[in-house]
Scaffold this active site. Structure first.
Site, PDB file in Angstrom:
ATOM      1  N   HIS A 103     -19.476  -3.363  34.895  1.00 21.85           N
ATOM      2  CA  HIS A 103     -18.918  -4.323  33.846  1.00 21.85           C
ATOM      3  C   HIS A 103     -17.532  -4.202  33.903  1.00 21.85           C
ATOM      4  CE1 HIS A 103     -18.837  -5.864  29.620  1.00 21.85           C
ATOM      5  NE2 HIS A 103     -17.795  -5.039  29.626  1.00 21.85           N
ATOM      6  N   GLU A 104     -16.973  -2.900  33.879  1.00 19.49           N
ATOM      7  CA  GLU A 104     -15.497  -2.245  33.696  1.00 19.49           C
ATOM      8  C   GLU A 104     -14.823  -2.932  34.967  1.00 19.49           C
ATOM      9  OE1 GLU A 104     -14.299  -1.557  30.924  1.00 19.49           O
ATOM     10  OE2 GLU A 104     -16.464  -1.461  30.074  1.00 19.49           O
ATOM     11  N   HIS A 107     -13.370  -6.287  34.458  1.00 13.76           N
ATOM     12  CA  HIS A 107     -12.271  -6.531  33.706  1.00 13.76           C
ATOM     13  C   HIS A 107     -11.243  -5.973  34.662  1.00 13.76           C
ATOM     14  CE1 HIS A 107     -14.012  -7.007  29.831  1.00 13.76           C
ATOM     15  NE2 HIS A 107     -14.723  -5.747  29.797  1.00 13.76           N
ATOM     16  N   ASP A 199     -15.292  -7.460  23.731  1.00 14.79           N
ATOM     17  CA  ASP A 199     -14.697  -8.326  24.599  1.00 14.79           C
ATOM     18  C   ASP A 199     -14.554  -9.819  24.021  1.00 14.79           C
ATOM     19  OD1 ASP A 199     -14.527  -6.221  26.669  1.00 14.79           O
ATOM     20  OD2 ASP A 199     -16.384  -6.665  27.195  1.00 14.79           O
TER      21      ASP A 199
END
Length: 414
Positions: A103-104, A107, A199
Site C-alpha cells: 500500500h505504501e 504512494h 488518503d
C-alpha cells in the site's frame, strides 16, 4: 496509512559562506534525494527499490497481538495444535505487513513518478505512512499520489478474494486468503473517506485546492472533514458495541483509530495555519542582534552589559581579541548557573562555538527557514550576511511567530 511531508523537508549543505560556520541552504531538492532518510522512533529493517523501510516499536506490539489472537482462532476453529496454530498466526502477520508495505509503495512509487523524493516508509501500530521530501506540485499529482495506496489495497483485496473462493474452506490457506481479502478491502474503503489524514482526505484537499487555488485553505477544510469523520466513527462504534455487534477489543481498537484520526487532523490544521504565516518570516527582522563581550568575561558582567544595552531582545556573543565572533552564549546553560557563581564563571563555559552551530543566510524564504530548522533541530542558529555573523535566530522566536496562539513551552534562550 498515508503520506506525510518529511520531518526535515530537504537537507542540503552549502559551503559558500565561511569555513567558520556550518550553513544551511534548503533550496536544492536534487541533492537531498541522495541523502539517507532519518526517523525518530523507527529502525530501518530493509530497502525496497531503494526506499528505506522502517519499523516502529508499536508495530511489534501489534504483530504480537495479532499472532496471539489469530493463533487462538486457528487453534479453536481449524483444530490445529498450539505451536502450529501460532506459527500460522505469525504467517498471517507477515502477509498483513506485506499488504501494508505494498500500500505504501503505491504512494511512494507514484510520488517518484512525478519527481517527488521519498525519504522512507514507516510501519507502525495502525498501518504505515510514506514520508516525502516535499508536497505535490499540483492538485492532480496530489490526488494521484494519495489514491495510489488505496488502489493497491483494492487490487490486493480482489486477488485475495479470488484466492479465497478457489481454495478449500476451513483450511489454513483459505482462511488466510479470506482474512487478507477482508482486511485489504476494508483498508481501501476506509482510506478513501474524505478527511485528513486519510488518503481520501488528501484527495479531497487536492480537489479543494484546484477549486480555491489555496492549498492551505484546502488543507484546513479537509482536516475539519477528517475530524467530523472521527466523531461519526466514534458514534457508530459505540452504537455497535451497545447492540452487542462489536466486542470490547474491537471497540478499543477502533477508538484508537478514531483518536489517531483526530490527532492527525489536528496536526494538518496546525500545519496549514503555520504555512500560511511563512511569508512573515524575515530573518533580517526575526534574528536577534548580537551583543558582543570579550572572551573571558564573567556571566554576571556579560548579562549586566547586555541588560543595559538596546534593544532588549538580543543574542549574547563572545568575540576574540580581533573582534571576530567565535561563540554564542547558550541562554539556557547560562540561566542554569547559580546566581552567586555567575561573577566567577566565564561566558566561554556556557557558549557554543559558531563552527558547531548551523547557520542561515539572510534572504532565505520562510519555507526554507522552517525546512532548515526541521532538518537540523536546535535552539539557536547563526544568521549570516556574506561572511559576517549578523545575528542569532532563537527557535522559540520562530515558533512564536508561526504559532502566536500556542503557549510557549519554555522561555526563549537569550
Amino acid at each position: 496509512m498515508g503520506v506525510r511531508l518529511g520531518e526535515g523537508y530537504d537537507e542540503t549543505g552549502h559551503a559558500g559562506l565561511s569555513d567558520s560556520v556550518r550553513s544551511i541552504d534548503a533550496v536544492d531538492d536534487s541533492r537531498q534525494r541522495n541523502r539517507p532518510a532519518r526517523r525518530r522512533g523507527g529502525r530501518e529493517v530493509a530497502r525496497v527499490l531503494g526506499i528505506p523501510v522502517f519499523v516502529n516499536a508499536s508495530m511489534l506490539l501489534l504483530a504480537v497481538l495479532v499472532t496471539v489472537v489469530y493463533g487462538g482462532y486457528a487453534e479453536n476453529e481449524l483444530g490445529l495444535a498450539a505451536p502450529f496454530a501460532y506459527a500460522v498466526g505469525l504467517g498471517f502477520v507477515v502477509c498483513l505487513l506485506g499488504s501494508v508495505l505494498l500500500h505504501e509503495l503505491g504512494h511512494a512509487l507514484t510520488a517518484r513518478r512525478y519527481g517527488i523524493g521519498v525519504r522512507g516508509i514507516t510501519l507502525e501500530l495502525l498501518g504505515g505512512w510514506t514520508e516525502m521530501d516535499r508536497d505535490a506540485p499540483t492538485p492532480r499529482v496530489d490526488a494521484l499520489v494519495s489514491l495510489a495506496g488505496p488502489a493497491v489495497s483494492l487490487v490486493l483485496g480482489v486477488l485475495a478474494t479470488a484466492a479465497a473462493l478457489l481454495l478449500p474452506g476451513r483450511t489454513v490457506a483459505g482462511e488466510i486468503a479470506f482474512q487478507l481479502a477482508a482486511s485489504n478491502i476494508i483498508v481501501a474503503i476506509f482510506n478513501v473517506l474524505p478527511g485528513l489524514p486519510l488518503d481520501g482526505g488528501r484527495a479531497l484537499r487536492a480537489g479543494l485546492w484546484a477549486v480555491t487555488r489555496d492549498r492551505n485553505r484546502a488543507t484546513e477544510l479537509a482536516a475539519w472533514s477528517g475530524r467530523a469523520i472521527a466523531l461519526l466513527t466514534a458514534f457508530a462504534v459505540f452504537t455497535l458495541y451497545r447492540l452487542d455487534l462489536l466486542t470490547l477489543f474491537g471497540l478499543v481498537f477502533i477508538l484508537l483509530v478514531v483518536f489517531t484520526l483526530w490527532q492527525g487532523a489536528g496536526q494538518s490544521i496546525r500545519l496549514a495555519r503555520m504555512t500560511r504565516r511563512f511569508p512573515l518570516v524575515d530573518l533580517a527582522k526575526l534574528a536577534r542582534p548580537l551583543f558582543a563581550v570579550p572572551s573571558g568575561t564573567s556571566i554576571a558582567e556579560a548579562q549586566r552589559r547586555a541588560d543595559a544595552a538596546e534593544p532588549a531582545r538580543k543574542g549574547l556573543a563572545v568575540v576574540d581579541s580581533s573582534g571576530r565572533v567565535v561563540a554564542l552564549v547558550d541562554g539556557t546553560a547560562a540561566a542554569a548557573v547559580p546566581a552567586e557563581r555567575r561573577p566567577w564563571v566565564s561566558v566561554d563555559s556556557v557558549a557554543r562555538d559558531v563552527a558547531r552551530l548551523p547557520a542561515m543566510r539572510v534572504g532565505l524564504t520562510g519555507e526554507q527557514v522552517v525546512r532548515a530548522v526541521q532538518a537540523h533541530p536546535g535552539a539557536q542558529y547563526v544568521v549570516t550576511s556574506g561572511e559576517d555573523v549578523v545575528g542569532v535566530l532563537n527557535v522559540a522566536d520562530l515558533a512564536e511567530l508561526l504559532e502566536p496562539r500556542r503557549p510557549a513551552r519554555r522561555p526563549a534562550a537569550r
